[in-house]
Structure formats: C-alpha cells, structure tokens
Design a protein around this motif. Structure first.
Motif, PDB file in Angstrom:
ATOM      1  N   ASN A  64       0.343   1.067  -4.637  1.00  0.00           N
ATOM      2  CA  ASN A  64       1.700   0.811  -5.119  1.00  0.00           C
ATOM      3  C   ASN A  64       2.448  -0.147  -4.192  1.00  0.00           C
ATOM      4  N   THR A  69       2.134  -2.814  -9.682  1.00  0.00           N
ATOM      5  CA  THR A  69       1.627  -1.739 -10.529  1.00  0.00           C
ATOM      6  C   THR A  69       2.209  -0.409 -10.056  1.00  0.00           C
ATOM      7  N   LYS A 102      -6.088  -2.439 -13.501  1.00  0.00           N
ATOM      8  CA  LYS A 102      -5.305  -3.495 -12.866  1.00  0.00           C
ATOM      9  C   LYS A 102      -5.923  -4.875 -13.087  1.00  0.00           C
ATOM     10  N   ALA A 107      -2.545  -3.757 -16.204  1.00  0.00           N
ATOM     11  CA  ALA A 107      -1.608  -2.648 -16.414  1.00  0.00           C
ATOM     12  C   ALA A 107      -0.457  -2.718 -15.420  1.00  0.00           C
ATOM     13  N   GLU A 108       0.723  -2.345 -15.880  1.00  0.00           N
ATOM     14  CA  GLU A 108       1.894  -2.256 -15.011  1.00  0.00           C
ATOM     15  C   GLU A 108       2.179  -0.811 -14.627  1.00  0.00           C
ATOM     16  N   HIS A 109       1.778   0.125 -15.493  1.00  0.00           N
ATOM     17  CA  HIS A 109       1.981   1.550 -15.238  1.00  0.00           C
ATOM     18  C   HIS A 109       0.668   2.285 -15.506  1.00  0.00           C
ATOM     19  N   ASP A 127      -3.106   3.970 -19.114  1.00  0.00           N
ATOM     20  CA  ASP A 127      -2.369   2.797 -18.647  1.00  0.00           C
ATOM     21  C   ASP A 127      -1.730   2.065 -19.815  1.00  0.00           C
ATOM     22  N   GLY A 129      -1.917  -1.268 -20.080  1.00  0.00           N
ATOM     23  CA  GLY A 129      -2.507  -2.609 -20.029  1.00  0.00           C
ATOM     24  C   GLY A 129      -2.865  -3.134 -21.407  1.00  0.00           C
TER      25      GLY A 129
END
Length: 181
Positions: A64, A69, A102, A107-109, A127, A129
């Motif tokens: 993080n 992400t 990732k 993906a952001e979360h 995710d 993404g």
C-alpha cells in the motif's frame, strides 16, 4: 539492494544538479521496496514466526505504501492456528493473486478475506481491475504459468480454486482447503 541504493543516490545528485523532477530516484525507491517485500516473502521462517495473518498484513502495508493500490485484509476465525504447510501455500497464493491483480488487472482496490470455519480455510481475493477471461488467460503462451502454479499449490492441498470473471469490474478468486491439524 545496496547497488539500487547507490544508484538512487547518484540519481538524486543528478536530479538536484540538473533541476529535474525526482522521477528516477522515486522509481528506484519503489523498486527497492518491492525487492524488500519479495525477499521477505521468500523466507518461510518469517511466516512461521509471526503467523499468516501478520505476514499478509505486513505485505499489504508494504504494498500500500508502494503505489496507489488499496489492499485490505479481513479475517474471520483463528487463521493463525492453521497447519504451517497450508499457511505457507496460502501465503504464496496470496502473493500471486495480488501480483496478478496489480500487474494484469490494474486493480485499484483489492480485498483479501481469510476465513477459518471448523476445518476449512477459505481465502477470497476480489479486485476492481479489468478482469480476465480464465480460458483465454490459460491459453496464452507463457502467460499461464501463474495460474498453473496456483492450481498446483491448491491441488497439493487437496483444495479447490475458482475464478469468477466480472469483466470489466474485476475478478474474484476463491481458494478453499481443508485444515489438516
């Protein structure tokens, strides 16, 4: 890592004397952090000494800090009481899933959910993404080794691995294994 640190120092000197943005040194700092995370993850004694939950949370905290992400861990049950071998395989599966989310899914979360109920351990990683087509991903030359390695690990544990395709909103990976005490 020492060579990267020295290279970063030279980049900082260059950037300060040439009035440039600190993009090179920032990128090197990011690589150094990623390498540190990888090296820590290779040592199973870290996992056995601190437990699966803390090992995953430490990895999440480090990741993080490295990029934008947002990874979150939820735990249900005494996950740290599971068999050491199972914990190591789950940790490696966690690493592969996060890396894929990732790198390939952008993906952001990412949400990691670990559950221990009776003698079953479940890890669900979801995710937001780009999602992926499991069949297409497995057919692409060279791109499927991560998926194969994941399946092999789950097979060793006599468990179940499933992918839910949620294009274009992401992917859900569910891993279920029996906890052999």
């Amino acid at each position: 890592n020492q060579r990267l640190a020295a290279t970063r120092m030279y980049a900082q000197m260059f950037e300060s004397t040439h009035s440039t943005k600190p993009e090179i040194s920032d990128a090197l700092l990011k690589v150094m952090g990623e390498m540190s995370t990888i090296v820590k993850g290779l040592h199973s004694h870290t996992l056995t000494s601190i437990g699966l939950t803390k090992a995953i949370q430490d990895d999440i905290n480090a990741q993080n800090m490295l990029d934008n992400t947002d990874i979150t861990l939820e735990v249900d049950g005494d996950v740290d009481s599971i068999n050491e071998s199972i914990a190591l395989h789950l940790y490696r599966l966690f690493q592969e899933c996060i890396s894929n989310a990732k790198r390939h899914g952008l993906a952001e979360h990412i949400l990691v959910n670990l559950q221990l109920r009776k003698n079953r351990v479940t890890m669900i990683i979801s995710d937001d993404g780009s999602g992926f087509d499991v069949v297409e991903g497995a057919q692409r030359s060279g791109a499927h080794y991560g998926l194969l390695n994941m399946q092999e690990r789950v097979d060793l544990l006599e468990g179940r691995l499933s992918f839910s395709e949620r294009q274009p909103t992401g992917t859900v990976i569910t891993i279920e294994v029996k906890n052999h005490a």
